[in-house]
Design a protein around this motif. Structure first.
Motif, PDB file in Angstrom:
ATOM      1  N   TYR A   1      -6.389   0.809   1.231  1.00 19.00           N
ATOM      2  CA  TYR A   1      -7.283   0.644   2.388  1.00 19.00           C
ATOM      3  C   TYR A   1      -8.414   1.669   2.329  1.00 19.00           C
ATOM      4  CZ  TYR A   1      -8.941   0.719   7.207  1.00 19.00           C
ATOM      5  OH  TYR A   1      -9.734   0.695   8.323  1.00 19.00           O
TER       6      TYR A   1
ATOM      7  N   CYS B   1      -7.946  -5.298   5.354  1.00 17.61           N
ATOM      8  CA  CYS B   1      -8.564  -4.168   6.039  1.00 17.61           C
ATOM      9  C   CYS B   1      -8.752  -4.455   7.529  1.00 17.61           C
ATOM     10  CB  CYS B   1      -9.889  -3.828   5.371  1.00 17.61           C
ATOM     11  SG  CYS B   1      -9.693  -3.212   3.668  1.00 17.61           S
TER      12      CYS B   1
ATOM     13  N   LYS C   1      -6.237  -4.179  -4.998  1.00 19.98           N
ATOM     14  CA  LYS C   1      -5.458  -4.719  -3.896  1.00 19.98           C
ATOM     15  C   LYS C   1      -4.226  -5.386  -4.492  1.00 19.98           C
ATOM     16  CE  LYS C   1      -7.941  -6.390  -0.677  1.00 19.98           C
ATOM     17  NZ  LYS C   1      -8.898  -7.298   0.001  1.00 19.98           N
TER      18      LYS C   1
ATOM     19  N   VAL D   1      -5.319  -3.864   9.084  1.00 18.29           N
ATOM     20  CA  VAL D   1      -5.013  -2.439   9.256  1.00 18.29           C
ATOM     21  C   VAL D   1      -5.758  -1.883  10.463  1.00 18.29           C
ATOM     22  CG1 VAL D   1      -5.269  -0.139   8.250  1.00 18.29           C
ATOM     23  CG2 VAL D   1      -4.463  -2.031   6.828  1.00 18.29           C
TER      24      VAL D   1
ATOM     25  N   ASP E   1       0.852  -1.180   0.000  1.00 20.34           N
ATOM     26  CA  ASP E   1       0.000   0.000   0.000  1.00 20.34           C
ATOM     27  C   ASP E   1       0.892   1.234   0.000  1.00 20.34           C
ATOM     28  OD1 ASP E   1      -2.316   1.532   0.044  1.00 20.34           O
ATOM     29  OD2 ASP E   1      -3.243   0.369   1.645  1.00 20.34           O
TER      30      ASP E   1
END
Length: 252
Positions: free
Chosen positions: A75, A225, A87, A228, A68
């Motif tokens: 995200y 996700c 992604k 995170v 990322d």
């Protein structure tokens, strides 16, 4: 008998031929272990399902590294429900040492399209020049967009998976357990829960209907996700609030 031994085995080549599903609809459910065992028992009793078996092994360890930007663009795209979202990850099949670089995008009908590139395990935490070209071509073809700058490895998820296959219907059901998330911020270990995904060309098939009859309902969830949100307590993760409560309940 309702364990994996209740199913006939099916090899990887047969799975790829019958239900590879690189373009697919993923419907996800979170089940307690006993509920998942009941569901699995119903599938076994039907006789139409087999279990992925490689060399006598039916449960496999996965390690996925997610890439990322510094401000977590991918995200935020998922949190905001953007149509043009993607992604980027590597997936290491820890039992065999095989690895793949994967880019997941949304198709015109909001189905999931996964573009894969064979990869070297030693490169799992970086984007090689070949992978960068693959990523650029995939994003341009899907969305007409360039690769955002600053994509780097941000975290890793580890889990165990087994896969049930209905070859005649072209449907797969995967069950992920023992989820563990690791980043520079620390480690988060999920409570015992089964993340079940029904992967098919279209939703609402017999496996989904069986889950609905058991009281299960689809839930928006992404392991990246969730990771995170679990590893960054100040990060907003409203779309995954239910999944967070079930996987990473807070104190008290």
């Amino acid at each position: 008998m309702s364990g994996l031994e209740a199913f006939a085995g099916i090899g990887l080549d047969a799975v790829a031929a019958a239900a590879d599903l690189q373009t697919r609809v993923d419907t996800k459910y979170l089940l307690a272990s006993d509920a998942y065992r009941r569901f699995r028992g119903h599938l076994a009793a039907g006789g139409d399902w087999a279990c992925l078996d490689i060399g006598g092994r039916r449960r496999f360890s996965y390690e996925s590294v997610y890439f990322d930007t510094p401000d977590l663009l991918t995200y935020r795209q998922h949190r905001q429900g953007r149509r043009r979202r993607f992604k980027v990850r590597t997936r290491l099949y820890a039992d065999s040492g095989e690895c793949a670089f994967e880019v997941k995008v949304k198709g015109a009908r909001q189905d999931t399209v996964k573009e894969r590139l064979p990869y070297t395990a030693a490169d799992a935490a970086r984007i090689t020049p070949e992978a960068a070209e693959h990523l650029a071509a995939t994003l341009w073809k899907a969305y007409g967009m360039a690769v955002p700058p600053g994509l780097e490895a941000r975290l890793r998820t580890d889990y165990r998976r087994h896969t049930l296959v209905n070859a005649a219907a072209g449907v797969r059901v995967t069950c992920d357990e023992d989820l563990r998330c690791v980043s520079s911020a620390g480690t988060a270990v999920a409570r015992p829960v089964c993340l079940v995904e029904v992967k098919s060309a279209r939703p609402g098939g017999p496996a989904d209907r069986l889950l609905w009859a058991m009281g299960a309902r689809p839930v928006p969830v992404s392991k990246y996700c969730l990771a995170v949100a679990a590893l960054s307590p100040g990060m907003r993760g409203n779309p995954w609030a239910r999944a967070m409560r079930e996987c990473f309940p807070g104190p008290g």
